[in-house]
Write an enzyme that holds these catalytic residues in place. Structure first.
Site, PDB file in Angstrom:
ATOM      1  N   GLU A  96     -33.822 100.714  46.723  1.00 33.59           N
ATOM      2  CA  GLU A  96     -34.604 101.148  47.878  1.00 33.59           C
ATOM      3  C   GLU A  96     -36.031 101.458  47.404  1.00 33.59           C
ATOM      4  O   GLU A  96     -36.222 102.297  46.527  1.00 33.59           O
ATOM      5  CB  GLU A  96     -33.986 102.399  48.502  1.00 33.59           C
ATOM      6  CG  GLU A  96     -34.799 103.053  49.598  1.00 33.59           C
ATOM      7  CD  GLU A  96     -35.066 102.124  50.767  1.00 33.59           C
ATOM      8  OE1 GLU A  96     -36.259 101.911  51.077  1.00 33.59           O
ATOM      9  OE2 GLU A  96     -34.104 101.597  51.359  1.00 33.59           O
ATOM     10  N   ASP A 145     -35.973  95.225  57.150  1.00 32.73           N
ATOM     11  CA  ASP A 145     -37.165  95.163  58.001  1.00 32.73           C
ATOM     12  C   ASP A 145     -37.225  93.802  58.687  1.00 32.73           C
ATOM     13  O   ASP A 145     -37.218  92.769  58.012  1.00 32.73           O
ATOM     14  CB  ASP A 145     -38.410  95.375  57.139  1.00 32.73           C
ATOM     15  CG  ASP A 145     -39.661  95.663  57.954  1.00 32.73           C
ATOM     16  OD1 ASP A 145     -39.800  95.081  59.054  1.00 32.73           O
ATOM     17  OD2 ASP A 145     -40.499  96.458  57.502  1.00 32.73           O
ATOM     18  N   ASP A 181     -30.288  95.379  64.194  1.00 29.12           N
ATOM     19  CA  ASP A 181     -30.328  95.734  65.616  1.00 29.12           C
ATOM     20  C   ASP A 181     -31.474  94.999  66.303  1.00 29.12           C
ATOM     21  O   ASP A 181     -31.778  95.270  67.465  1.00 29.12           O
ATOM     22  CB  ASP A 181     -30.504  97.258  65.784  1.00 29.12           C
ATOM     23  CG  ASP A 181     -31.740  97.769  65.081  1.00 29.12           C
ATOM     24  OD1 ASP A 181     -32.828  97.733  65.674  1.00 29.12           O
ATOM     25  OD2 ASP A 181     -31.616  98.184  63.910  1.00 29.12           O
ATOM     26  N   THR A 219     -25.124 103.843  59.861  1.00 29.95           N
ATOM     27  CA  THR A 219     -26.256 104.394  59.136  1.00 29.95           C
ATOM     28  C   THR A 219     -27.189 105.111  60.102  1.00 29.95           C
ATOM     29  O   THR A 219     -27.099 104.956  61.316  1.00 29.95           O
ATOM     30  CB  THR A 219     -27.044 103.298  58.411  1.00 29.95           C
ATOM     31  OG1 THR A 219     -27.690 102.467  59.386  1.00 29.95           O
ATOM     32  CG2 THR A 219     -26.120 102.441  57.551  1.00 29.95           C
ATOM     33  N   ARG A 220     -28.113 105.878  59.553  1.00 25.93           N
ATOM     34  CA  ARG A 220     -29.037 106.610  60.414  1.00 25.93           C
ATOM     35  C   ARG A 220     -29.946 105.657  61.182  1.00 25.93           C
ATOM     36  O   ARG A 220     -30.356 105.949  62.304  1.00 25.93           O
ATOM     37  CB  ARG A 220     -29.864 107.603  59.599  1.00 25.93           C
ATOM     38  CG  ARG A 220     -30.798 106.994  58.576  1.00 25.93           C
ATOM     39  CD  ARG A 220     -31.609 108.084  57.892  1.00 25.93           C
ATOM     40  NE  ARG A 220     -32.517 107.536  56.903  1.00 25.93           N
ATOM     41  CZ  ARG A 220     -33.419 108.265  56.259  1.00 25.93           C
ATOM     42  NH1 ARG A 220     -33.504 109.565  56.493  1.00 25.93           N
ATOM     43  NH2 ARG A 220     -34.221 107.719  55.363  1.00 25.93           N
TER      44      ARG A 220
END
Length: 240
Positions: A96, A145, A181, A219-220
């Site tokens: 990350e 992203d 998403d 996940t958040r």
């Protein structure tokens, strides 16, 4: 290795190697609080991995794992910690570039006393050359992203150069799990994956991409998208 088409030659001096086109944006968010900086200084060295020429997995983790898994862009680290806690005989590498996400992940790992995880703060692709062929049993790329502007599409991670490397690293029968998403990026993923000969989509019914696998958590980023009216789609592919 990463294909030259995935490198940026802008401002390249003669003889200077081409740079990877980043698949992520900023590396810093809000300024770290003293407690966060203290956590990084104190706890990160126990989990940190560096981009060495060759990664000695048993030496790196201190045991011989049943399998090696890799999460690319782990966000806040909640999924990484969940998988590590539920699979103590598996070694997990998480990469990350976003420093605030690394802070959150280290907090998860320390609070749960998880020792089967190593964290790389940077571009996951920096580690690829140090991993042998067919060394991974699972690879997770959850909510990368989407780079929605057309001029930035070259920065999307799910593209032939990355998939070639994923195919090299994943053993036959291994899983590449994607989630997004963003509907345009979902279509992009589906087209890219269908065109690659090393992967087959495992879905048989709509629930296979609408529902989270039993071993996964939301996940958040997925939760944020859901609250904003966007649904996450989970794509699971097998390495042929």
């Amino acid at each position: 290795m990463i294909d030259e088409a995935d490198r940026d030659g802008n401002d390249k001096a003669p003889g200077e190697p081409r740079r990877l086109v980043h698949s992520y944006g900023r590396r810093h968010g809000r300024k770290l609080k003293p407690s966060q900086k203290g956590l990084i200084d104190r706890a990160l060295p126990a989990y940190e991995i560096r981009a060495d020429s060759k990664l000695d997995i048993p030496a790196l983790f201190g045991f011989v794992p049943r399998a090696l898994w890799f999460e690319i862009g782990f966000g806040g680290g909640e999924h990484l910690a969940h998988q590590a806690a539920n699979n103590p005989d598996v070694a997990l590498i998480g990469a990350e570039p976003f420093v605030n996400g690394v802070v959150a992940a280290v907090r998860h790992l320390e609070q749960r006393n998880l020792t089967n995880v190593r964290v790389y703060q940077g571009d996951a692709r920096d580690l690829f050359a140090g991993l042998p062929d067919a060394s991974l049993e699972k690879m997770f790329v959850l909510h990368p992203d989407p780079w929605p502007k057309q001029r930035h599409h070259k920065r999307r991670l799910i593209a032939p150069p990355f998939l070639d490397e994923a195919a090299r690293l994943l053993k036959p029968g291994a899983e590449l799990r994607l989630a997004t998403d963003d509907e345009p990026y979902l279509l992009w993923m589906l087209v890219a994956m269908k065109a690659h000969p090393a992967f087959a989509w495992t879905a048989r019914t709509a629930d296979d991409w609408r529902l989270y696998p039993q071993d996964a958590i939301e996940t958040r980023y997925a939760a944020k998208a859901r609250l904003q009216g966007r649904k996450a789609t989970i794509l699971r592919y097998v390495r042929l």
